[in-house]
Design a protein around this motif. Structure first.
Motif, short mmCIF file in Angstrom:
data_model
loop_
_atom_site.label_atom_id
_atom_site.label_comp_id
_atom_site.label_asym_id
_atom_site.label_seq_id
_atom_site.Cartn_x
_atom_site.Cartn_y
_atom_site.Cartn_z
N ALA A 169 -17.93 -7.69 46.72
CA ALA A 169 -18.69 -6.55 46.20
C ALA A 169 -18.08 -5.23 46.65
CB ALA A 169 -20.15 -6.65 46.67
N GLU A 170 -17.67 -5.15 47.92
CA GLU A 170 -17.05 -3.91 48.37
C GLU A 170 -15.71 -3.66 47.68
OE1 GLU A 170 -15.31 -1.47 52.21
OE2 GLU A 170 -16.39 -3.35 52.60
N LYS A 171 -14.91 -4.70 47.55
CA LYS A 171 -13.63 -4.54 46.85
C LYS A 171 -13.84 -4.11 45.41
CE LYS A 171 -10.51 -7.41 49.58
NZ LYS A 171 -9.51 -8.49 49.58
N ALA A 172 -14.86 -4.66 44.76
CA ALA A 172 -15.17 -4.27 43.38
C ALA A 172 -15.54 -2.80 43.30
CB ALA A 172 -16.29 -5.15 42.84
N ALA A 173 -16.26 -2.31 44.32
CA ALA A 173 -16.65 -0.89 44.34
C ALA A 173 -15.43 0.02 44.45
CB ALA A 173 -17.61 -0.64 45.51
N TRP A 174 -14.52 -0.31 45.37
CA TRP A 174 -13.31 0.52 45.51
C TRP A 174 -12.46 0.47 44.25
CZ3 TRP A 174 -13.54 4.08 48.86
CH2 TRP A 174 -14.11 3.90 50.10
N ASP A 175 -12.32 -0.71 43.65
CA ASP A 175 -11.54 -0.83 42.41
C ASP A 175 -12.19 -0.04 41.28
OD1 ASP A 175 -9.74 -2.48 43.67
OD2 ASP A 175 -10.60 -4.35 42.89
N PHE A 176 -13.51 -0.05 41.23
CA PHE A 176 -14.21 0.69 40.17
C PHE A 176 -13.96 2.19 40.29
CE2 PHE A 176 -17.76 3.09 38.51
CZ PHE A 176 -17.92 2.54 37.24
N VAL A 177 -14.11 2.71 41.50
CA VAL A 177 -13.95 4.16 41.70
C VAL A 177 -12.54 4.61 41.34
CG1 VAL A 177 -13.89 5.96 43.47
CG2 VAL A 177 -15.79 4.36 43.38
N LYS A 178 -11.55 3.76 41.64
CA LYS A 178 -10.16 4.11 41.32
C LYS A 178 -9.91 4.13 39.82
CE LYS A 178 -8.34 2.09 45.60
NZ LYS A 178 -7.60 0.93 46.18
N SER A 179 -10.74 3.43 39.06
CA SER A 179 -10.47 3.27 37.63
C SER A 179 -11.47 3.99 36.72
CB SER A 179 -10.46 1.78 37.28
OG SER A 179 -11.73 1.19 37.51
N ILE A 180 -12.26 4.92 37.29
CA ILE A 180 -13.22 5.66 36.45
C ILE A 180 -12.44 6.47 35.42
CG2 ILE A 180 -14.98 7.46 36.41
CD1 ILE A 180 -15.77 6.64 39.23
#
Length: 361
Positions: A169-180
């Protein structure tokens, strides 16, 4: 600062997800005490056990709004996030032994909240509650001091589904923010990685830590497995969320939250026995040998998931929290004693004949 009560603004300052939870309720309490306008999400407004403890908080009538939202329902989050400046994403599956759905709920739920934030141009920052479980498991045990640069190995030996869910879940959050995408709201993200959260309760809801300490005080466990963990006081956890929100130096950072020394269940029992033993509480003291736990693991899913952690002591650094947040963590003995009195006063643990209530925690 937006959201402070002394400024006349027609928006809510901070959204707290899972507001009725053990730790999240403390976040709501401290935000209200600090002058923020708060919106909290609960799964149902019709559940008085979850809602009433929030409604009776000081300043709740003036500055707290509760709305319904569910981690598994993406369409419930745009309305919840709407007009907020900041989001504390605290809601998460908390069972230490999962029902098989923890990873999906943790990852999808986190992304549902973040996707709503990316579409809401008032949101400046999200403070996400991750866990030390995303740092210290599935790894080869060494003398290395673990920091925010370390991650749990989701394919490693002995890692359980709960630990995987927090990591992914944390990795998904960091990946999401990088790809907004450009044009969407480019909000900032800070991830907090707390240890085992302990301390007094504001609700009667019984999560993992409450259940454990209740069982120790009630002598509901036959002995003490040598499980080691770093602890953090729930009040320090709430304070850290606010400090991380307010400090731009925490943007883009992971921050470990916890007392800088691991303790085991024997330490926990000793702390509780010192305070509550003279008051009539029979605290377990016997160490459970590994071979008994190994046998029990064939019949008990909780023991099976805990078995790889028996006797494993990791070194964790909280230097970044002390540096960026300027926070000194409460010693676990105080947190546990305060928690014990809280459990007794709420009737979760029965009062013994020799019990002597305190006037404050």
């Amino acid at each position: 600062m937006y959201g402070k009560i002394h400024e006349i603004v027609a928006i809510f300052g901070v959204l707290v997800t899972g507001a009725s939870g053990y730790a999240a309720t403390h976040c709501v309490q401290q935000l209200l005490a600090s002058g923020y306008l708060v919106r909290g999400t609960v799964r149902s407004l019709k559940n008085p056990e979850k809602v009433q403890p929030l409604r009776v908080l000081k300043f709740a009538q003036e500055r707290l709004e509760l709305v319904e939202a569910d981690l598994e329902k993406a369409d419930s989050w745009p309305k919840a996030v709407d007009s907020c400046d900041y989001v504390f994403h605290v809601a998460s599956p908390i069972q230490l032994v999962s029902d098989g759905n923890a990873i999906k709920v943790a990852v999808d739920g986190t992304l549902n909240v973040l996707e709503a934030c990316a579409k809401c141009h008032t949101v400046k920052k999200v403070v996400l509650t991750s866990s030390m479980a995303a740092i210290k498991y599935g790894r080869e045990t060494t003398d290395k001091v673990l920091t925010e640069d370390d991650w749990s190995n989701v394919n490693g030996k002995g890692i359980n589904e709960y630990q995987k869910s927090k990591t992914l879940a944390e990795k998904a959050a960091w990946d999401f923010v990088k790809s907004i995408p450009e044009g969407d709201n480019q909000f900032k993200l800070t991830c907090l990685n707390p240890g085992f959260i302990v301390g007094p309760l504001l609700t009667d809801v019984q999560g993992a830590s409450v259940t454990l300490i209740k069982r120790v005080l009630n002598h509901e466990i036959p002995g003490l497995p040598m499980l080691y963990f770093s602890m953090i006081d729930v009040r320090d956890f709430a304070k850290a969320n606010i400090l991380a929100m307010e400090n731009p130096k925490t943007d883009g950072e992971r921050i470990i939250l916890g007392y800088n020394e691991d303790h085991n269940l024997r330490d926990v029992a000793d702390f509780l026995d010192k305070e509550f033993g003279p008051q009539g509480y029979n605290i377990p003291k016997r160490k459970l040998p590994y071979f008994l736990l190994w046998i029990a693991s064939f019949f008990n899913a909780t023991v099976k998931d805990a078995l790889p952690m028996i006797g494993v002591k990791e070194k964790i650094s909280n230097a970044k929290a002390r540096d960026l947040l300027q926070i000194e963590f409460t010693h676990p003995e105080k947190s546990l004693v305060d928690m014990g009195y809280s459990l007794i006063e709420k009737g979760i643990v029965p009062k013994k004949g020799g019990y002597k209530p305190r006037t404050h925690l």
